[in-house]
Each structure stands twice: as C-alpha cells, then as structure tokens.
Design a protein around this motif. Structure first.
Motif, PDB file in Angstrom:
ATOM      1  N   THR A 294      55.695  43.946  50.742  1.00  0.00           N
ATOM      2  CA  THR A 294      56.894  43.140  50.922  1.00  0.00           C
ATOM      3  C   THR A 294      58.138  43.052  49.917  1.00  0.00           C
ATOM      4  O   THR A 294      59.202  43.579  49.864  1.00  0.00           O
ATOM      5  N   ASP A 295      57.277  42.407  48.751  1.00  0.00           N
ATOM      6  CA  ASP A 295      58.343  42.321  47.697  1.00  0.00           C
ATOM      7  C   ASP A 295      58.707  43.785  46.926  1.00  0.00           C
ATOM      8  O   ASP A 295      59.727  43.713  46.164  1.00  0.00           O
ATOM      9  N   ASN A 296      57.792  44.396  46.749  1.00  0.00           N
ATOM     10  CA  ASN A 296      57.727  45.809  46.411  1.00  0.00           C
ATOM     11  C   ASN A 296      58.081  47.054  47.281  1.00  0.00           C
ATOM     12  O   ASN A 296      57.656  48.078  46.989  1.00  0.00           O
ATOM     13  N   PHE A 297      58.890  46.789  48.267  1.00  0.00           N
ATOM     14  CA  PHE A 297      59.187  47.809  49.277  1.00  0.00           C
ATOM     15  C   PHE A 297      59.574  49.307  48.996  1.00  0.00           C
ATOM     16  O   PHE A 297      60.506  49.144  48.002  1.00  0.00           O
ATOM     17  N   SER A 298      58.827  50.263  49.297  1.00  0.00           N
ATOM     18  CA  SER A 298      59.556  51.668  49.218  1.00  0.00           C
ATOM     19  C   SER A 298      59.132  52.270  50.509  1.00  0.00           C
ATOM     20  O   SER A 298      57.961  51.957  51.268  1.00  0.00           O
ATOM     21  N   ASP A 299      59.920  53.228  51.039  1.00  0.00           N
ATOM     22  CA  ASP A 299      59.312  53.912  52.128  1.00  0.00           C
ATOM     23  C   ASP A 299      58.009  54.536  52.162  1.00  0.00           C
ATOM     24  O   ASP A 299      57.239  54.648  52.808  1.00  0.00           O
ATOM     25  N   ILE A 300      57.858  55.301  50.670  1.00  0.00           N
ATOM     26  CA  ILE A 300      56.675  55.836  50.480  1.00  0.00           C
ATOM     27  C   ILE A 300      55.454  54.982  50.668  1.00  0.00           C
ATOM     28  O   ILE A 300      54.391  55.338  51.059  1.00  0.00           O
ATOM     29  N   ALA A 301      55.627  53.946  49.975  1.00  0.00           N
ATOM     30  CA  ALA A 301      54.409  52.942  49.659  1.00  0.00           C
ATOM     31  C   ALA A 301      54.050  52.374  51.230  1.00  0.00           C
ATOM     32  O   ALA A 301      52.988  52.223  51.606  1.00  0.00           O
ATOM     33  N   PHE A 302      55.260  52.063  51.942  1.00  0.00           N
ATOM     34  CA  PHE A 302      55.032  51.528  53.394  1.00  0.00           C
ATOM     35  C   PHE A 302      54.149  52.516  54.246  1.00  0.00           C
ATOM     36  O   PHE A 302      53.028  52.061  54.768  1.00  0.00           O
ATOM     37  N   LEU A 303      54.737  53.674  54.310  1.00  0.00           N
ATOM     38  CA  LEU A 303      54.043  54.858  55.240  1.00  0.00           C
ATOM     39  C   LEU A 303      52.627  55.090  54.768  1.00  0.00           C
ATOM     40  O   LEU A 303      51.742  55.370  55.395  1.00  0.00           O
ATOM     41  N   LYS A 304      52.532  55.240  53.419  1.00  0.00           N
ATOM     42  CA  LYS A 304      50.949  55.579  52.607  1.00  0.00           C
ATOM     43  C   LYS A 304      50.104  54.285  53.306  1.00  0.00           C
ATOM     44  O   LYS A 304      49.150  54.639  53.691  1.00  0.00           O
TER      45      LYS A 304
END
Length: 409
Positions: A294-304
């Motif tokens: 949540t704190d370090n959200f990125s689309d790539i990190a979320f989808l991974k």
C-alpha cells in the motif's frame, strides 16, 4: 460526470460493497434431491484401500463454481471427516466468500477406528481413558494410515479432481496428534496444518520428546502451522500443547510460520468450529494486503503480488474485497487514479457480482478521459445486475446515455 467528492464516492461504494444485500449477500443455489433434500456438503466415495485392507468412506466437497472453471484448487484434508464435514464446509464457504481464503476442495476422511489410525505408537498400561492395564491394543497404526494418505488417497484426489499442489491437513484431538506426527514424520507431504486441541498426552508426551530433535534438525522448514485450543480444555491438552510449542519457540526453523492460541473458554469438543475458522484464516493471512504494498504502490508491484498469490494458492485466489477497496481509496486520495483503475479492474474480475466496484471503475475511467471504457464498464454492470437480480439496470443505462451524449461531436 456527476459532481461528487471522493469521500461521498467512498461512502457510496462502502455501502454497496459491504451492506447492500444484493451485492454482498448473493446466494448460490444449492442442488436438491428429488424429495427436496438440500445437498451441498459433498459426495461420498467408497475408497478400496490396499494399504489399510478395508473400504474407507471419503467425503469430497468441491468449491462453488468448480464445474464452471478449469482452475486447480488447494485441498484441505480433514480427519474425522464425517464428524467435522458440516461445520468445515460451511466455514470454508464463508471465508471464501469474504476472500479470506481461496476456494478449496475439502476431503473429509471418515473414521472407522481412530484409536488405531491416528495414534503414533501402541498404548500400554496406565493409559488415560483405558480400562485396567490393557491399554488400547489396536493403537499405533499412524504409520500405516500415513502411508494410505501418501500412496493412495492423495494420488486418487490428484488424478480425479483439479487439485493444486498446496495441501492442508486438519485434525482435532487424536487427529491433532496425528497431524503433528505427520508434520515430523513426513514434512513434505503437506504445506500447512490446522492442529486443534492435539492429544499430546499420548504415551507420556512422546511427540514433544521428539520435537527438539526434529526442529533442530530442520533449519529451514517452509510450512504454516496453526496450533489452537479452547481456553476451557482440560487435562492432557492445554499444558501439553504449551510444552510442545515451547520447543518450537526455542528452535524455530527459518520460514516456519506458526501461531499458538487459546480461544475463549470453549471446552474440548465445542472449540472445533472456532479453531477451524481461526486456523484457516491464519494459514492464508498473506492474502491480506501488506502495508508495504500500500505504502509503496506501483502497478507492476501490485500485479506481481497478485500473480504470486495465484501461483501459491491457485488461480482463483483473491484478496478480501475490502482490502482492494481500501487500497483504491488511498490511491484516489493521493491522486493516483490510474493506479486505482488497475486495482479496481482486478477487484471487479475476482468479485464479479459487486456492482459497486464496476460503477466506481466506470467513474474513474470517465474522470481520466476514457469514456469508451466507462461505457463498456457500465454495460458490463447492466449484465451483472440482470444476472444477479440487483435491479440497477435503469440507473446504469442512464449513465451510459449521458456518456454517449457527451461523446457526440
């Protein structure tokens, strides 16, 4: 787009997602017999075991939607299956609906002689619960029963059903004793264990005596184990379990995720439902969104992270709906509308009956200038509303009409 503050949108969607019965409480039809008896607990299979030299009744309960997908599902093996199948299947369905666990295949193994099958050694004289000095002469069959699981039952399930490699063993009392025995005797057979009020008093706490050697010899043990017991449990249970987990505390292997807790003041038998609920929640607690994501959200990190969950628990794994929504609200407040769209797309895929997710997604598409995608999303919402009888078709069609007018040159 109609003027709404972010806070109003959030309150609106929370209402739709969490409280509106047509969204959060969509009932799945349960099949009935010709005389209107409700089914839903599973199907009994009579398994002819060469290892045990007997016919063993097995109850297999498939997750809702199993026939509609090609997905593979983790398998929960439940000891004393006939005794525990009703509350287990109900709890699994509730937790699955909430996104707290992935959909599971439940395999209930009926007990024919639990004193024989679930005990790791032969019980001699002065055994608690025996009469006189005879003990329990048929006890000590756990090694053969474990062989039955390993060589016959698990392969049968894997061949005949779409099982994922992630396996759980759950047992209560003597079943809990057998679960601990299995963890230490064949740690690679199951990925996780729900151990409920284990009978660790067996043969002068021999499992605890073996625990130090086991846990010191296994420096890395990638397992998840829940040790639970009712706070009102009596002789032979609570203190004995404390002594066992004290060994783990002193010699915890790397990657060994575990929890020991006493639940309320429930006694030995009454605790099973609560321990099943709490145990399964703990095993799959990594489905909850981490603060780091949540704190370090990125689309790539979320989808991974989503892909990693699907790889670990099967492609039907998902997070709790509230977690997706809470992340969306944070992203919108921080001005990251495109990131919020990424999350909402995933959430609406795994919670296809929640109109609130679709309307929020459509609103963000419009806000970011993607009116055609907003129209497509509202149209999808119309179909969902029809399928689940949610009665919101007219409102959604009005939004589509409004957007189509603004799209005209």
């Amino acid at each position: 787009m109609k003027t709404k503050t972010i806070k109003q949108i959030i309150l609106c969607i929370i209402g739709l997602l969490c409280y509106h019965p047509s969204n959060a409480q969509v009932a799945h039809k349960i099949e009935t017999t010709e005389d209107q008896q409700l089914l839903g607990l599973g199907t009994q299979h009579i398994f002819k075991s060469t290892v045990l030299q007997e016919e063993r009744p097995i109850i297999i309960s498939l997750p809702i939607g199993y026939e509609d997908t090609g997905a593979n599902y983790p398998v929960l093996y439940v000891l004393d299956g006939l005794q525990n199948i009703k509350h287990t299947v109900g709890t699994v369905e509730l937790l699955t609906e909430s996104g707290l666990i992935p959909p599971l295949i439940v395999v209930g193994i009926e007990s024919l002689d639990r004193n024989r099958d679930l005990t790791p050694s032969n019980a001699g004289q002065d055994l608690h619960g025996s009469t006189g000095n005879a003990g329990i002469p048929q006890s000590g069959g756990a090694s053969k029963f474990l062989k039955f699981l390993r060589e016959e039952l698990i392969p049968f399930v894997d061949v005949n059903f779409r099982s994922h490699s992630y396996r759980i063993l759950e047992g209560h009392s003597l079943g809990g004793l057998f679960s601990i025995y299995t963890l230490m005797e064949n740690p690679n057979l199951f990925d996780a264990f729900v151990v409920e009020a284990p009978a660790l008093w067996w043969n002068k706490e021999e499992m605890t005596a073996k625990a130090t050697t086991f846990f010191t010899s296994n420096k890395n043990l990638d397992k998840t184990v829940y040790f639970g017991i009712g706070g009102g449990d009596g002789w032979g249970m609570r203190q004995e379990l404390i002594r066992y987990v004290d060994v783990i505390e002193q010699h915890t292997p790397n990657n060994f995720k575990w929890l020991h807790e006493e639940v309320g003041n429930e006694g030995h038998m009454a605790s099973r439902l609560l321990l099943n609920y709490k145990g399964l929640k703990f095993l799959f607690s990594d489905l909850k969104l981490s603060e780091d994501l949540t704190d370090n959200f990125s689309d790539i990190a979320f989808l991974k992270a989503e892909q990693e969950l699907k790889k670990k628990y099967g492609e039907m794994a998902r997070r709790p709906a509230e977690d997706y929504f809470n992340l969306v609200s944070v992203l919108v407040e921080n001005g990251n509308d495109l990131g919020a769209i990424t999350v909402l797309k995933r959430a609406s895929e795994v919670y296809p009956m929640y109109i609130g997710l679709l309307t929020y997604l459509a609103g963000l598409y419009e806000k970011t200038g993607q009116k055609n995608k907003a129209i497509e999303t509202y149209l999808h919402g119309v179909e969902v509303s029809k399928n689940y009888k949610q009665g919101q078709e007219d409102d959604l069609l009005q939004e589509i009409s409004r957007l189509e007018k603004t799209n005209k040159p």
